[in-house]
Design a protein around this motif. Structure first.
Motif, mmCIF file in Angstrom:
data_model
loop_
_atom_site.group_PDB
_atom_site.id
_atom_site.type_symbol
_atom_site.label_atom_id
_atom_site.label_comp_id
_atom_site.label_asym_id
_atom_site.label_seq_id
_atom_site.Cartn_x
_atom_site.Cartn_y
_atom_site.Cartn_z
ATOM 1 N N ILE A 197 -16.067 -1.416 -1.451
ATOM 2 C CA ILE A 197 -15.027 -2.281 -2.023
ATOM 3 C C ILE A 197 -14.029 -2.656 -0.928
ATOM 4 C CG2 ILE A 197 -13.002 -2.244 -3.537
ATOM 5 C CD1 ILE A 197 -14.648 -0.878 -5.617
ATOM 6 N N GLN A 198 -13.781 -1.710 -0.037
ATOM 7 C CA GLN A 198 -12.761 -1.943 0.984
ATOM 8 C C GLN A 198 -13.332 -2.489 2.277
ATOM 9 O OE1 GLN A 198 -11.033 1.917 1.183
ATOM 10 N NE2 GLN A 198 -9.709 1.528 -0.579
ATOM 11 N N ASP A 199 -14.543 -3.000 2.222
ATOM 12 C CA ASP A 199 -15.094 -3.664 3.391
ATOM 13 C C ASP A 199 -15.359 -2.675 4.528
ATOM 14 O OD1 ASP A 199 -16.080 -5.728 4.745
ATOM 15 O OD2 ASP A 199 -14.196 -6.681 5.264
ATOM 16 N N ARG A 200 -15.810 -1.484 4.206
ATOM 17 C CA ARG A 200 -16.232 -0.537 5.231
ATOM 18 C C ARG A 200 -17.425 0.230 4.677
ATOM 19 N NH1 ARG A 200 -13.786 4.445 3.822
ATOM 20 N NH2 ARG A 200 -12.455 4.134 2.036
ATOM 21 N N ARG B 96 -10.268 2.400 -10.052
ATOM 22 C CA ARG B 96 -9.381 3.135 -9.180
ATOM 23 C C ARG B 96 -9.101 2.393 -7.885
ATOM 24 N NH1 ARG B 96 -9.982 9.114 -6.438
ATOM 25 N NH2 ARG B 96 -8.157 8.868 -5.126
ATOM 26 N N TRP B 97 -10.136 1.751 -7.354
ATOM 27 C CA TRP B 97 -9.965 1.115 -6.046
ATOM 28 C C TRP B 97 -9.465 -0.305 -6.157
ATOM 29 C CZ3 TRP B 97 -9.415 4.564 -2.636
ATOM 30 C CH2 TRP B 97 -10.065 5.782 -2.799
ATOM 31 N N THR B 98 -9.107 -0.723 -7.353
ATOM 32 C CA THR B 98 -8.631 -2.100 -7.508
ATOM 33 C C THR B 98 -7.161 -2.164 -7.886
ATOM 34 O OG1 THR B 98 -10.833 -2.638 -8.293
ATOM 35 C CG2 THR B 98 -9.160 -4.307 -8.595
ATOM 36 N N GLY C 151 -0.048 2.398 -4.789
ATOM 37 C CA GLY C 151 -1.320 2.868 -5.327
ATOM 38 C C GLY C 151 -2.487 1.911 -5.157
ATOM 39 N N ALA C 152 -2.228 0.707 -4.630
ATOM 40 C CA ALA C 152 -3.339 -0.237 -4.438
ATOM 41 C C ALA C 152 -3.960 0.024 -3.079
ATOM 42 C CB ALA C 152 -2.833 -1.672 -4.538
ATOM 43 N N MET C 153 -4.959 0.899 -3.055
ATOM 44 C CA MET C 153 -5.455 1.366 -1.776
ATOM 45 C C MET C 153 -6.312 0.340 -1.050
ATOM 46 S SD MET C 153 -6.189 5.313 -2.579
ATOM 47 C CE MET C 153 -6.118 5.321 -4.348
ATOM 48 N N THR C 154 -6.913 -0.558 -1.818
ATOM 49 C CA THR C 154 -7.840 -1.489 -1.177
ATOM 50 C C THR C 154 -7.105 -2.515 -0.322
ATOM 51 O OG1 THR C 154 -9.421 -1.144 -2.921
ATOM 52 C CG2 THR C 154 -9.660 -3.141 -1.661
ATOM 53 N N LEU D 154 -6.689 -1.579 3.371
ATOM 54 C CA LEU D 154 -7.744 -1.807 4.361
ATOM 55 C C LEU D 154 -7.971 -3.278 4.633
ATOM 56 C CD1 LEU D 154 -9.298 1.195 3.017
ATOM 57 C CD2 LEU D 154 -9.683 0.747 5.419
ATOM 58 N N TYR D 155 -7.761 -4.114 3.626
ATOM 59 C CA TYR D 155 -7.900 -5.558 3.844
ATOM 60 C C TYR D 155 -6.875 -6.020 4.887
ATOM 61 C CZ TYR D 155 -11.046 -6.257 -0.129
ATOM 62 O OH TYR D 155 -12.100 -6.235 -0.987
ATOM 63 N N ARG E 16 -7.676 -5.016 8.371
ATOM 64 C CA ARG E 16 -8.749 -5.811 8.957
ATOM 65 C C ARG E 16 -8.164 -7.026 9.702
ATOM 66 N NH1 ARG E 16 -12.173 -7.966 4.205
ATOM 67 N NH2 ARG E 16 -10.305 -9.197 3.998
ATOM 68 N N LEU F 255 -5.416 -9.527 -5.547
ATOM 69 C CA LEU F 255 -5.237 -8.127 -5.934
ATOM 70 C C LEU F 255 -3.816 -7.829 -6.401
ATOM 71 C CD1 LEU F 255 -7.325 -6.482 -3.131
ATOM 72 C CD2 LEU F 255 -7.700 -6.129 -5.552
#
Lengths: 335, 396
Positions: A37-40, A294-296, B151-154, B157-158, B161, B217
């Motif tokens: 999801i996080q591009d890794r 969770r990851w969104t 809490g928005a972990m994604t 990483l974006y 990048r 997001l």
């Protein structure tokens, strides 16, 4: 009688193994899903595509130094992680993974315990897991875990209600607390079509009960460092996570039984695939859904979480019960 | 036992009440709650470095906040007194290490004003280009960690990048990724390397699309809104009184951007909008920085256009042993975090007599207790994120 005991023990062992495998690879799935999801890539170095990562993690945690907080209440401090694992294991007994199989001319029912009050049993047993988090938070005699423990107490009690109320709609339609009966009722149409509101409410409440993001307030690492498990290390720490993932698996399994037609195939031409496979697939789909969420999403705030429960979810589930009740009465040629 | 209780205890004992009764009476009269003092940091996952806060809590509500700083104090200002003007440039890198070109920029402009040096136009465009890239990189890191805290972990990483792309550009042009030290008194160290501008153009093409990713997001996410709207509010008057600057004050509706208010370098020749939102809350500050990233991208494009067309020197004639005339100067620029001012006192030697740095994070941080009073613990995290402090700059 001896035969029955032997069969039950074998079933217990098999189901326990399945659960533990599911849990171990659940942690890997979490990290892989998060990675993609996080591009890794996620874990990649232990075995091909990181498949041995859970083993490595387990070993590492096992050899870590076990630190006990000096001001902790030792008894409760040791009790809490043990309690975290017990409830999901107890629920394991009622999961209707399939109806029955025939081995050597003997028909063996697949659920370990086909009890008539399975749904009540599930609600009762899962509500015990709050003790693990509360005691874990309070016994360490430390401030951040205390705040985590406080949050979880309120959160669990509130969402326990939503969980119970959402299941009542299903129970009213089926007319039974027995999970096997509930699954059989869904042979032609899955219950989430008849009870969409209850399904959504159940999933929200389940995620909240599991302390998963976006409701992971008791362990919100950016606010409370580690929340209730800040003072734990080594296998005690691992046990909390074992409990969390096992809880995720059994919650998904129960949701599968309640709303997604249990062991039945989605369409009749697919029914050559055995029931238990379907059951596990559906469980995994829900498990994946929890990871995806969770990851969104960002994390809610404590008061907003409580507001959402008492102001929206509980009224909605109550209306759902009312509506279901009306339908049941009208269908029965009521009033 | 508090003084008040002790007094009550003595009074009741004097009346001849039994000991058990006294205890009970005192309990009855004094049932009260006590503030919970929580130490947040300097080692805490979301204080972004070594910020330490002492929070007094009633349940989860903040009663009082005390800021403790100094864990990253390196004596930059004092060190500068023992270094020549050229040697101070690497020190400025380490103030806001997330946007070192912007830190260099303020310093060299101040020195140039003091010594009256005319800088070639091409050098100015290169400086603006790098400073705006630094703004993008700094805001990206801010958005990443701010979202992570909520809490928005994604998103984290974006953003990293894209930040990586900017850092690669820095590396290509200067050899350094964080501490670039690219600016010189009178220009820049050397002209941009071949192919650099194409890479920048490529980045400018991709970047707005990636901002769209973050928007998907966060921008209208219900949870994000409920965590940021009406959280950690600060009015324009209070903000100005406390010395807030940069995106933090523009989120309170004050149109104050030094690039426009007091144009320096070539900013008056560039077309960009100042991002101002008047929500006064965390969300408004998010919107300001989000828009600033896009505006910076626009500025970068204009700089690239200019630099592609023109050629010329990138360095003014500055003597090797540089001795500015005696005197003093204050020069402020718009760094990613707010107003960055250098106050230099020169005694005519090759080292400054005194260098005082007015860093935006230090001033912005003071507004934190005002913002979080009466809010929840979780809002403190959002508030720290929204003023975007970097401790290298706070402690100096």
């Amino acid at each position: 009688m001896v035969m029955w005991i032997a069969v039950t023990v074998v079933k217990l062992l098999i189901y326990f193994a399945i659960l533990m495998l599911f849990v171990a690879y659940g942690t890997l799935a979490e990290r892989k899903v998060a990675g993609h999801i996080q591009d890794r890539l996620g874990p990649y170095h232990c075995g091909p595509h990181g498949v041995l990562q859970p083993l490595a993690d387990g070993l590492k945690l096992f050899f870590k130094e076990d630190i006990v907080a000096s001001e902790a209440d030792k008894f409760l401090y040791f009790l809490a992680p043990a309690l975290a694992v017990v409830p999901p294991l107890l629920v394991l007994g009622i999961i209707p993974i399939g109806e029955s199989i025939t081995i050597a001319g003997k028909t063996i029912p697949l659920p370990i315990a086909n009890i008539n009050v399975a749904v009540l049993y599930f609600l009762g047993v899962t509500s015990l897991s709050v003790y693990a988090i509360m005691l874990g938070g309070w016994s360490g005699n430390s401030k951040y875990p205390l705040l985590g423990g406080l949050r979880s107490a309120a959160q669990f009690i509130s969402y326990e209600l939503v969980l119970g109320l959402s299941i009542i709609g299903v129970v009213m339609l089926v007319g039974s607390f027995n999970l096997v009966d509930i699954v059989k009722y869904q042979k032609d149409m899955w219950l989430f079509i008849k009870q969409p509101v209850a399904f959504v409410a159940y999933m929200v409440a389940a995620i909240a009960e599991l302390n998963r993001a976006p409701f992971d307030l008791p362990e919100a690492e950016s606010e409370l460092v580690g929340g209730y498990h800040t003072e734990y290390s080594s296998m005690k720490f691992a046990l909390f996570f074992l409990g969390e993932y096992a809880n995720m698996v059994v919650s998904s399994a129960i949701a599968t039984a309640l709303f997604l037609g249990g062991w039945y195939a989605p369409c009749s031409f697919l029914s050559f695939i055995p029931g238990p496979v379907w059951f596990l697939l559906k469980t995994f789909a829900l498990f994946f859904f929890m990871l995806w969420i969770r990851w969104t999403y960002p994390r809610l705030r404590y008061d907003q979480l409580m507001g959402m429960c008492w102001k929206y979810l509980i009224p909605i589930t109550l209306f759902n019960i009312l509506g279901t009740g009306l339908v049941v009465i009208l269908k029965a040629g009521g009033v | 036992m508090a003084v008040k209780e002790e007094q009550q205890f003595k009074e009741l004992m004097a009346k001849g009440t039994s000991l058990g009764q006294v205890d009970e009476d005192i309990m009855r009269q004094n049932i009260r709650t006590q503030d919970l003092w929580v130490n947040m940091g300097p080692q805490h996952p979301s204080t972004h470095g070594v910020l330490r806060l002492i929070l007094a809590l009633q349940g989860e509500r903040i009663v009082d906040t005390e800021i403790v700083i100094g864990y990253l104090h390196r004596g930059t200002e004092k060190l500068a007194e023992a270094r020549t003007y050229h040697q101070i440039i690497p020190l400025t890198d380490r103030l806001d290490y997330l946007a070192s070109p912007a830190m260099n920029f303020g310093y060299v402009l101040a020195v140039e004003k003091l010594a009256g040096i005319e800088v070639p136009e091409r050098a100015e465009y290169i400086r603006v280009l790098m400073a705006e890239l630094a703004r993008i990189s700094s805001h990206l890191l801010w958005l990443a960690t701010h979202a992570l805290d909520i809490g928005a972990m994604t998103v984290f990483l974006y953003c990293f990048r894209e930040r990586e792309m900017v850092l690669d550009l820095f590396e290509m042009a200067t050899g350094g990724r964080l501490t670039t030290s690219y600016y010189r008194i009178g220009g820049v160290a050397h002209d941009l390397p071949e192919g650099f501008l194409d890479k920048v153009k490529e980045f400018c093409e991709i970047f707005p699309k990636r901002v769209q990713d973050y928007d998907d997001l966060l921008y209208s996410n219900r949870i994000w809104l409920s965590r940021t709207v009406n959280v950690a509010k600060i009015s324009a008057e209070k903000g100005l009184a406390l010395g807030l600057s940069g995106p933090s004050i523009r989120g309170s509706g004050v149109n104050w951007d030094l690039r426009r208010a007091n144009p320096y370098s070539v900013y008056d020749k560039l077309d960009f909008e100042v991002a101002v939102f008047d929500g006064c809350d965390v969300y408004a500050r998010y919107l300001v920085r989000r828009k600033e990233m896009l505006e910076s991208c626009k500025i970068v494009k204009q700089c690239v256009e200019y630099l592609e067309k023109t050629e010329g020197p990138v360095m003014a004639k500055v003597p090797k042993v540089f001795k500015p005339p005696a005197g003093e100067v204050y020069f402020a620029t718009e760094a990613p975090k707010g107003e960055l001012g250098y106050y230099i006192v020169s005694d005519g030697s090759n080292k400054p007599y005194r260098l005082k740095i007015r860093t935006p994070s230090f001033a912005n941080l003071i507004a934190l207790p005002e913002m979080v009073k009466g809010q929840m613990v979780a809002d403190v995290i959002a508030a720290i994120g929204s003023i975007d402090v970097v401790l290298g700059e706070v402690d100096r």
